[in-house]
Design a protein around this motif. Sequence first.
Motif, PDB file in Angstrom:
ATOM      1  N   THR A  34      -0.735  -7.011  10.812  1.00  0.00           N
ATOM      2  CA  THR A  34      -2.166  -7.138  10.478  1.00  0.00           C
ATOM      3  C   THR A  34      -2.396  -7.368   8.990  1.00  0.00           C
ATOM      4  N   GLU A  35      -1.353  -7.266   8.177  1.00  0.00           N
ATOM      5  CA  GLU A  35      -1.498  -7.474   6.731  1.00  0.00           C
ATOM      6  C   GLU A  35      -1.996  -8.886   6.439  1.00  0.00           C
ATOM      7  N   ARG A  36      -2.870  -9.025   5.452  1.00  0.00           N
ATOM      8  CA  ARG A  36      -3.457 -10.318   5.130  1.00  0.00           C
ATOM      9  C   ARG A  36      -2.934 -10.799   3.781  1.00  0.00           C
ATOM     10  N   TYR A  37      -2.774 -12.134   3.682  1.00  0.00           N
ATOM     11  CA  TYR A  37      -2.219 -12.704   2.464  1.00  0.00           C
ATOM     12  C   TYR A  37      -2.879 -14.047   2.187  1.00  0.00           C
ATOM     13  N   LYS A  38      -3.377 -14.207   0.934  1.00  0.00           N
ATOM     14  CA  LYS A  38      -3.987 -15.472   0.517  1.00  0.00           C
ATOM     15  C   LYS A  38      -2.915 -16.361  -0.101  1.00  0.00           C
ATOM     16  N   VAL A  39      -2.700 -17.515   0.470  1.00  0.00           N
ATOM     17  CA  VAL A  39      -1.626 -18.421   0.068  1.00  0.00           C
ATOM     18  C   VAL A  39      -1.993 -19.137  -1.228  1.00  0.00           C
ATOM     19  N   THR A  40      -1.004 -19.287  -2.100  1.00  0.00           N
ATOM     20  CA  THR A  40      -1.180 -20.003  -3.363  1.00  0.00           C
ATOM     21  C   THR A  40      -0.364 -21.301  -3.349  1.00  0.00           C
ATOM     22  N   ASP A  41      -0.647 -22.167  -4.312  1.00  0.00           N
ATOM     23  CA  ASP A  41       0.137 -23.402  -4.453  1.00  0.00           C
ATOM     24  C   ASP A  41       1.614 -23.095  -4.696  1.00  0.00           C
ATOM     25  N   ALA A  42       1.894 -22.049  -5.459  1.00  0.00           N
ATOM     26  CA  ALA A  42       3.280 -21.693  -5.777  1.00  0.00           C
ATOM     27  C   ALA A  42       4.069 -21.314  -4.528  1.00  0.00           C
ATOM     28  N   ASP A  43       3.385 -20.739  -3.538  1.00  0.00           N
ATOM     29  CA  ASP A  43       4.068 -20.345  -2.298  1.00  0.00           C
ATOM     30  C   ASP A  43       4.609 -21.550  -1.539  1.00  0.00           C
ATOM     31  N   LEU A  44       4.007 -22.710  -1.763  1.00  0.00           N
ATOM     32  CA  LEU A  44       4.355 -23.910  -1.001  1.00  0.00           C
ATOM     33  C   LEU A  44       5.091 -24.947  -1.845  1.00  0.00           C
ATOM     34  N   ALA A  45       5.398 -24.591  -3.090  1.00  0.00           N
ATOM     35  CA  ALA A  45       5.922 -25.591  -4.030  1.00  0.00           C
ATOM     36  C   ALA A  45       7.373 -25.968  -3.756  1.00  0.00           C
ATOM     37  N   ASP A  46       8.127 -25.097  -3.091  1.00  0.00           N
ATOM     38  CA  ASP A  46       9.562 -25.348  -2.936  1.00  0.00           C
ATOM     39  C   ASP A  46       9.953 -25.714  -1.511  1.00  0.00           C
ATOM     40  N   ILE A  47       9.007 -26.224  -0.723  1.00  0.00           N
ATOM     41  CA  ILE A  47       9.315 -26.645   0.648  1.00  0.00           C
ATOM     42  C   ILE A  47      10.027 -27.993   0.600  1.00  0.00           C
ATOM     43  N   PRO A  48      11.164 -28.147   1.268  1.00  0.00           N
ATOM     44  CA  PRO A  48      11.880 -29.429   1.234  1.00  0.00           C
ATOM     45  C   PRO A  48      11.054 -30.564   1.828  1.00  0.00           C
ATOM     46  N   ALA A  49      11.118 -31.731   1.201  1.00  0.00           N
ATOM     47  CA  ALA A  49      10.410 -32.905   1.722  1.00  0.00           C
ATOM     48  C   ALA A  49      10.935 -33.245   3.107  1.00  0.00           C
ATOM     49  N   PRO A  67      -3.029 -23.742   0.792  1.00  0.00           N
ATOM     50  CA  PRO A  67      -3.363 -22.808  -0.287  1.00  0.00           C
ATOM     51  C   PRO A  67      -4.854 -22.475  -0.276  1.00  0.00           C
ATOM     52  N   GLY A  68      -5.166 -21.249  -0.645  1.00  0.00           N
ATOM     53  CA  GLY A  68      -6.554 -20.803  -0.680  1.00  0.00           C
ATOM     54  C   GLY A  68      -7.025 -20.172   0.614  1.00  0.00           C
ATOM     55  N   ILE A  69      -6.272 -20.331   1.694  1.00  0.00           N
ATOM     56  CA  ILE A  69      -6.633 -19.727   2.978  1.00  0.00           C
ATOM     57  C   ILE A  69      -5.885 -18.400   3.132  1.00  0.00           C
ATOM     58  N   THR A  70      -6.567 -17.401   3.665  1.00  0.00           N
ATOM     59  CA  THR A  70      -5.963 -16.098   3.922  1.00  0.00           C
ATOM     60  C   THR A  70      -5.477 -16.029   5.368  1.00  0.00           C
ATOM     61  N   TYR A  71      -4.234 -15.633   5.535  1.00  0.00           N
ATOM     62  CA  TYR A  71      -3.605 -15.549   6.862  1.00  0.00           C
ATOM     63  C   TYR A  71      -3.140 -14.115   7.108  1.00  0.00           C
ATOM     64  N   THR A  72      -3.104 -13.729   8.369  1.00  0.00           N
ATOM     65  CA  THR A  72      -2.443 -12.476   8.709  1.00  0.00           C
ATOM     66  C   THR A  72      -0.940 -12.748   8.824  1.00  0.00           C
ATOM     67  N   VAL A  73      -0.164 -11.705   8.673  1.00  0.00           N
ATOM     68  CA  VAL A  73       1.282 -11.828   8.858  1.00  0.00           C
ATOM     69  C   VAL A  73       1.589 -12.310  10.271  1.00  0.00           C
ATOM     70  N   GLU A  74       0.839 -11.839  11.232  1.00  0.00           N
ATOM     71  CA  GLU A  74       1.040 -12.286  12.614  1.00  0.00           C
ATOM     72  C   GLU A  74       0.872 -13.799  12.726  1.00  0.00           C
ATOM     73  N   GLN A  75      -0.151 -14.352  12.099  1.00  0.00           N
ATOM     74  CA  GLN A  75      -0.372 -15.798  12.150  1.00  0.00           C
ATOM     75  C   GLN A  75       0.765 -16.564  11.489  1.00  0.00           C
TER      76      GLN A  75
END
Length: 336
Positions: A57-72, A81-89
């Motif tokens: 149930t923990e919630r986390y707001k995603v940042t650009d840095a969280d997605l910066a190292d995803i392989p092409a 980024p900017g959207i808050t997700y639950t850990v379950e989601q």
Amino acid sequence: MSGATGLPGKLTASAWLVADCESGEVLASFAAHRRLPPASTLKMLFADTVLKKFDRTERYKVTDADLADIPAGSSLVGVKPGITYTVEQLWQGVFLRSGNDAVHVLAHMNGGVAKTVAEMQARAEDLQALDTHVVSPDGFDHKGQLSSAYDLTLFARHGLKNADFREYCHTKIANFPAGGKKTFQIQNTDRLLTGAWGVKTYDGLIGVKNGFTSNAGNTFTGAATRGGRTLLATVMHPTSGYNAVYEETSALLDWAFTHGGSAQPVGTLVEPLSEGGARATPTRRTAQAAAGAPGTGSGGPSAWRLLEGASGTVALLAGGVWALRRRGKRGGKHAN
């Protein structure tokens, strides 16, 4: 020879294994310790390592840095980024859509990709998954990122002990946040679970995880329960059509449910060291056998035996065998 009666005759996989989930008995295998790119089946190890750290149930707001190292070229669920997700989601994004974006967000929540990779490697070593070398948390093709049918089966077996892991891998569809109050539907990419793309759903299937990259080809570990018995099957890199990884898994599970109860076990999945498992020790003979050396016989309790069966030369694990260390090189471009 025991354990081989009626094996499927058209298995094209580079490696496969079928085992009893409860007892850990290996019923049959082929090249079970061959080190191959695992693709997204490595996410089972990621989940087994990180899942218990955060309340669903923990919630986390995603940042650009969280997605910066995803392989092409990665598979994505659509984390923004900017959207808050639950850990379950986020875990639904990992298990259903194999989303590398969801993996990287959870890895950053866990202290970063490097820390997560180190923890995954430590977990693999505790599970005695000695064929596995972790380079990234998502299973994407990276030089040196390898696992085996044996190790992937260990990951699935241990992961399924966790109720959340079991629930996520069995979920067929879920609603995923799209910003504001909007959502979109995601469907599990496990075709044996959903019946997509002409694959017949497998009766009693629990999960677990599929994967694909252009380098690894198709990989899959599945678990199913029938008549109170749960079986695991891992298939890596079949050479026939795109659905072959599911068809060959189904065939192996069918064989095991039909013949596995009367077949003499040919090996055992080891237990984690942290849970009282005996430490496995390789022998020169087993290492030669894992590498496909000719003339490997029954020279000891952890030796391999070769059986000529309906599917060709089938390597069956002798009693007490475990994951073996063997060097291997794989490369190539990829699209997870």
